[in-house]
Structures are given as C-alpha cells and as structure tokens.
Design a protein around this motif. Structure first.
Motif, PDB file in Angstrom:
ATOM      1  N   ALA A  99      50.233   0.238 -36.613  1.00 21.19           N
ATOM      2  CA  ALA A  99      50.253   0.967 -37.098  1.00 21.19           C
ATOM      3  C   ALA A  99      51.087   0.010 -37.688  1.00 21.19           C
ATOM      4  O   ALA A  99      51.397   0.448 -39.348  1.00 21.19           O
ATOM      5  CB  ALA A  99      51.296   1.863 -37.023  1.00 21.19           C
ATOM      6  N   ARG A 100      51.772  -1.097 -38.217  1.00 23.60           N
ATOM      7  CA  ARG A 100      51.707  -2.224 -38.617  1.00 23.60           C
ATOM      8  C   ARG A 100      50.813  -2.680 -39.818  1.00 23.60           C
ATOM      9  O   ARG A 100      52.031  -2.483 -41.058  1.00 23.60           O
ATOM     10  CB  ARG A 100      52.320  -3.700 -37.838  1.00 23.60           C
ATOM     11  CG  ARG A 100      53.912  -3.676 -36.718  1.00 23.60           C
ATOM     12  CD  ARG A 100      54.541  -4.703 -36.128  1.00 23.60           C
ATOM     13  NE  ARG A 100      55.142  -5.481 -37.374  1.00 23.60           N
ATOM     14  CZ  ARG A 100      54.418  -7.268 -36.994  1.00 23.60           C
ATOM     15  NH1 ARG A 100      54.403  -7.296 -35.633  1.00 23.60           N
ATOM     16  NH2 ARG A 100      54.947  -8.258 -37.042  1.00 23.60           N
ATOM     17  N   ALA A 101      50.225  -3.205 -39.253  1.00 18.13           N
ATOM     18  CA  ALA A 101      48.895  -3.201 -40.116  1.00 18.13           C
ATOM     19  C   ALA A 101      48.582  -2.258 -41.133  1.00 18.13           C
ATOM     20  O   ALA A 101      48.374  -2.334 -42.635  1.00 18.13           O
ATOM     21  CB  ALA A 101      47.682  -3.449 -39.425  1.00 18.13           C
ATOM     22  N   ALA A 102      48.664  -0.798 -40.569  1.00 20.58           N
ATOM     23  CA  ALA A 102      48.559   0.410 -41.545  1.00 20.58           C
ATOM     24  C   ALA A 102      49.593   0.184 -42.739  1.00 20.58           C
ATOM     25  O   ALA A 102      49.486   0.601 -43.323  1.00 20.58           O
ATOM     26  CB  ALA A 102      48.321   1.605 -40.726  1.00 20.58           C
ATOM     27  N   ALA A 103      51.052  -0.014 -42.138  1.00 21.30           N
ATOM     28  CA  ALA A 103      52.281   0.793 -43.108  1.00 21.30           C
ATOM     29  C   ALA A 103      52.486  -0.862 -44.338  1.00 21.30           C
ATOM     30  O   ALA A 103      52.664  -0.487 -45.000  1.00 21.30           O
ATOM     31  CB  ALA A 103      53.695   0.127 -42.019  1.00 21.30           C
TER      32      ALA A 103
END
Length: 637
Positions: free
Chosen positions: A254-258
């Motif tokens: 999610a960090r990468a997607a965010a």
C-alpha cells in the motif's frame, strides 16, 4: 557504536521529512513532493525535492541525496552518532545501549526475520500440495485468482481439531536446521507454561503473511477451516519483531501504491484488502483485528494526508467509526485528517467489489465524508434542542469534545465551523420553529446558506465598507470582548449567546473561543484565570491592544473596576444592539444576493427595503455611539 537497521528505520519513520527540512528551507508543495532552494549549494531556481513517502531528499543541481539523518548531519555539522542522538531525543526514543546483550538481541532479530521467511514459504507450498486442497478450494471459492494468491503469499497450516499432526511446522523447520527456540520466539510454536512439548500455534488455517513496511514477514494471521475452532481469525502474538498496534496488513504494498495515487484506504479484514487489490485498488490496508491505534494513524498520515476509513453501514460500523474518530481527534494537524466511507447495508469491500466491480468502490471513495461532517453528526444526531437548557447542553458537549484537539489552529477553526453550524441549527427555534413539540437534530436538518455571487451593493454603505462591519460594529465587538474578559462570570448566564456571536475584527473570535473553552472545561471563571488562559493561547497581545484604544474608555461598564451587575446590564444591552444590526446586515446581504441571482421586481423591492432598513439602523447606531457620518466614513467626535 553499531546501531541496528531496525532502530534506524524506526527513527526515520518517526519524522515527516518535509517538516524537518521545512524548518530551514522554504518548501512548496508540488504534486506529491515538495520543492525548494537547495541548502547545500547556491541556486536561484529550486532544484531541491523532498519526498515524504520515500523518505529522502534529492537535489538535481548538486546531487545531494539522503534521509532525515543525512539532512541533519549536512545542515548542522554533526557526526553520524550526534545526529542520531539529537533526532532520537526529539522523537522520544531511547538510544540503544551497545552492550553484548543488545548486540545479541539485534542479531537475533535479524535471524528471526529469516525464520519467518522460511515459515512463509513452507506454508505456501502446503497450500499448493494435496494436504492443503481444502484450504485452496476455500480461497478459490472466495473468488481469488492464482496470481492474487501468489502475490499475497497465502498459505496453509496443516493439522486441526479433528486430527492431524500438532507439530507439522515444527518438524519441517527443524529438518531445515531451524531450532525450536527460534520458532517459539517468533510465536509460531506454543510452549506450555506447565511443561510439555511445544506445538504449532496455527493448525488447519489459511495463512496470511503479515509484513513490516519494508515487506519482511514478521507475523501471520490464520483463518480457521474447522467449524468448531474457538477463534475464526487468529494472529501471531506480540514478539520482538511484531507489534500488533504498530503494524498494518499490506503495509509495504500500500505504501508503494499510495505514492502513485496519493491516497490510502483502511478496511476491516485481510480478504477485503486482497479482493480490492485483485480489482486494481492496491492502496488498501487493514488493522490486525483491533481498532486503529494512534501509531497506526500516524503511519497512515505518512502515506496520505486524508486516509479513507471504510466501515459497515450498521450500528457496529458507526461505533467503530466513532472510536477511530476519537483516537484521531487529538492528533489532527494542519493538512492531516480522515475521511469516512460507510458500506451499503449487508456489504463489505470484498463482497461489493466482487459483485459490482472497482467503479462501485471508487464511487464510494469519491463521496467519502470528511471527519468534520462525521463528528458533527455523531455529536448532534438524536439530541433534543427544544429548550434553551438542552441547546446549551448540546453546545457544551460539542466544545468539550473539540477541546481535545491539541493543535491550536485546527482547534480554533473547528470551533468556528461548529459555532456556525450551531447557529444554523438553533436559528429555527429562535424564530418560532418547532413550537408545540420536541425538536431533535437529524441529518440534513441543517439548512445550507445559498451560495450566490454578491453584487457589491452592500459595500456602498458606511458599515459595509472594509473587511468587516465598519467602525460601529467593530467598536461593539471590542466592547463585548473587553467586558467578557474583565467579567467572565457573565458566561455563566450567557454562554449560549456568546457562542453564537461572530466578529469581523481579527483575533476577537479566537478570544471568544478561548473563553468558551475555559467555560466548557468547568474551570473557575475569574479575570486572572482568563488572562492566564489567553496568554497560554497566545492571545493576550491581541487583548492588550484592544485595551489601549482610547475610544473604548467611555464604555465604563466594560472595565475591571465596574461592578458585575453594571457589567452584566451593559453587556446585555450592547449584545442586543449588536445582534440587531448584524441581523439587519444579514437580511441586506441575503436580499442583495437574491436580487443578483434573479433581478425580478419582487426581489428588487425586497432589496430596496432591506437596504433602507439597514442604512437607517446604521445611522441610528452611529448617533448612539457618538459618531458622525463624514465623507462616507465614521469618525469619533
């Protein structure tokens, strides 16, 4: 001194990089990054970028690059350990002592991460084998594709209540040379307190690997396949590498997607996260079976300014949303808040996205409610407001809750917003609405003011010129504040009235908010205490400037040496006049806006009448205050 990677990673994560750099460099938001002039070389146009999500800065001019530690070293001339100590002190972290025991613990943590990686691979192999056939059929029956199963590393823990080995994992890991004590330390084995052989914690469960923010497996969640299992979902216990309240499921992904989309969504369970990802919503995370913690909220704010929290639309979902809101309220800061999504009845993100697709979820996300609206609804819905006492009680409860906000600027703006909403909510009662029955607030019951462009006609009047209401109303506003600070006991009788006053002079609304806060907290209302409170809030200078205005000397009842009874009488009189003229002003503005929107004869007649009434009143008030109209402006005689 050697410091563990875990300690350094946690230290960096405690800071928002742009906040630290912004103390020395003027930064401007540019998309998902910040830009400014590089502090490491002279330049006229900005080439220095700061990326909070990735935790580094980079200068395209001189090539400077690094983390918050590098920045402190480079700008303050500190050695590595000096920078670490300074940052650790600011973050409230204790510097690790490099004793032989600490060195051994750090080494052990690294070893345990390797153990968890081996366990995760073994579980995955079991899911694909004959022993895991039922588990595989279960996850496929939940609509997951093989690619999704592999992406999230789903696995299977053999054994179960109805038979099978209690030590399948233990035996497999020991065959790979992993000792029993390391499996116990990771929580994968349970060692009975009363003695006896250790055994597998997870048996006959679909396994969900839980990773840290770097993607390293640190724990597991297991979904029971036995119908008689005591716990449907079971998580790893707290260990040296896993802290439930500081971790989010799907954190690394999610960090990468965010970073790419600028938002993050919090859902309830593992399957919600996985189903959303399968349909292209990769920025979802989940807490680990508990309500969101303050630390998890901080992690979310490092991924997005306004994380979206998803809840079921039933009463349990509303209660969960309220708990999350109460956790976040004291932590609110400029630019950092939450938004809320409530699922349709009977749905969760998993069922909704699989039935209706990605667009159905994104439609809900686009319409997510900001925290301010959800908080207002929570505090007001179902409350009776048919008597002054009930309205005062509701108002007191609201401002007590808002007092929990620690950031003074955010708190002040919330107080102003809710004061406006209370005015709109209570106004029908003051005009006779709701008589003969008990009134309660319901969603949608607050009337929204019309949004129409003004024509500017109001500015042609003497009071209409300038930022606020002109010399007459400004003097009234200052007199009211002067009276309340010198005689705060007036609030005991007129707290509700004061809460509905809105001032045009800069700084006065802040003083009123501070007075109401002190009253709402139940503190003793005396002048010395109020002055101390204003000083603590940084508002004392504003009040002192008011006191220096010679024009206010004639308002004798507003000063500290006046008797309380005289101050009360004078206050009530001037507030009544102030409310009269401000109400006339609002009628004038409303008529002006309606005429600007639709220039009918009826609207014109209403506008002219309102204009005449307002001008007559302003001239009357000017005469009362000893002012005279001269060249279109008020001046003091």
């Amino acid at each position: 001194m050697a410091l563990s990677p875990q300690f350094l990673d946690e230290l960096k994560h405690r800071f928002t990089l742009s906040d630290v750099i912004g103390r020395q460099v003027k930064l401007v938001r540019h998309g998902r990054e910040h830009m400014g002039l590089c502090p490491f070389h002279n330049e006229k146009s900005p080439s220095f970028t700061v990326n909070d999500q990735k935790g580094f800065y980079h200068c395209f001019g001189c090539g400077a690059h690094g983390s918050v530690i590098d920045f402190v070293m480079g700008t303050q001339g500190l050695e590595f350990l000096e920078a670490i100590e300074r940052l650790a002190e600011e973050a409230g972290m204790e510097m690790p002592r490099q004793t032989p025991e600490q060195i051994e613990r750090d080494k052990k943590r690294g070893t345990l991460s390797e153990v968890m990686d081996a366990v995760a691979h073994w579980y995955q192999a079991q899911l694909k084998g004959q022993v895991g056939r039922a588990a595989y059929d279960y996850v496929k029956g939940r609509g997951l594709k093989d690619a999704t199963i592999d992406r999230f590393g789903l696995g299977y823990a053999p054994g179960g209540l109805s038979g099978g080995s209690r030590t399948a994992l233990k035996d497999a890991m020991r065959a790979r040379g992993i000792p029993e004590d390391q499996l116990i330390d990771t929580g994968m084995l349970i060692k009975p307190e009363g003695g006896g052989e250790s055994y597998d914690r997870f048996r006959n469960r679909v396994m969900f690997p839980i990773t840290d923010r770097q993607g390293r497996v640190i724990a597991f969640g297991g979904r029971a396949l036995d119908k008689d299992a005591k716990a449907k979902y079971l998580n790893s216990p707290e260990t040296s590498i896993f802290h439930k309240g500081a971790t989010l499921y799907n954190w690394a992904n999610a960090r990468a997607a965010a970073y790419d989309c600028g938002q993050v969504m919090v859902v309830e369970g593992y399957m919600d996260v996985i189903a959303l990802a399968q349909y292209g919503i990769d920025y979802a995370v989940a807490p680990l079976g508990t309500a969101l913690t303050e630390e998890q909220i901080s992690h979310l704010w490092q991924m997005a300014d306004e994380p979206i929290l998803s809840f079921d639309g039933d009463k349990a979902g509303v209660r969960a949303a309220t708990r999350a809101m109460e956790r976040a309220l004291p932590m609110l800061k400029p630019g950092k808040s939450l938004r809320f999504v409530f699922m349709p009845e009977g749905d969760d993100p998993d069922t909704l996205v699989q039935r209706e697709g990605r667009k159905a979820v994104e439609k809900l996300i686009d319409a997510a409610e900001p925290l301010v609206n959800v908080l207002w609804k929570t505090l007001t819905e179902g409350h009776s407001i048919d008597t002054p006492e009930r309205r005062a009680g509701l108002e007191k409860n609201i401002f007590m809750k808002l007092s929990e906000i620690e950031d003074e600027n955010v708190k002040k703006l919330y107080q102003g917003e809710f004061r406006n909403r209370l005015y709109e909510l209570f106004r029908p009662a003051k005009r006779g609405g709701g008589q003969g029955g008990q009134r309660t607030f319901t969603p949608g019951g607050r009337r929204d003011p019309r949004k129409v462009p003004p024509t500017g006609l109001l500015a042609q009047t003497s009071i209409g010129r300038g930022r606020g209401g002109g010399a007459v109303t400004e003097r009234m506003e200052k007199t009211i504040v002067l009276t309340l600070v010198h005689h705060p006991e007036i609030l005991i009788k007129h707290e509700e009235t004061v809460a509905h006053l809105h001032f045009s002079v800069p700084g006065l609304d802040g003083i009123i908010a501070a007075l109401l806060e002190k009253a709402a907290l139940g503190h003793t209302l005396d002048m010395e205490g109020v002055l101390t409170h204003l000083n603590d809030k940084g508002l004392l200078d504003t009040f002192e400037r008011i006191k220096q205005e010679r024009a206010l000397r004639d308002e004798w009842f507003a000063w500290a040496d006046a008797a309380l009874s005289d101050a009360l009488t004078g206050f009530e009189h001037i507030v009544q006049r102030f409310q009269h003229i401000t109400e006339a002003r609002r009628d004038y503005e409303r008529a002006e806006a309606e005429y600007a929107e639709e220039m009918t004869d009826e609207n014109h007649a209403r506008f002219v009448a309102a204009q005449a009434a307002y001008r007559a009143l302003e001239e009357k008030e000017a005469d009362k205050e000893g002012y005279r109209l001269e060249s279109g402006r008020f001046s003091f005689n």
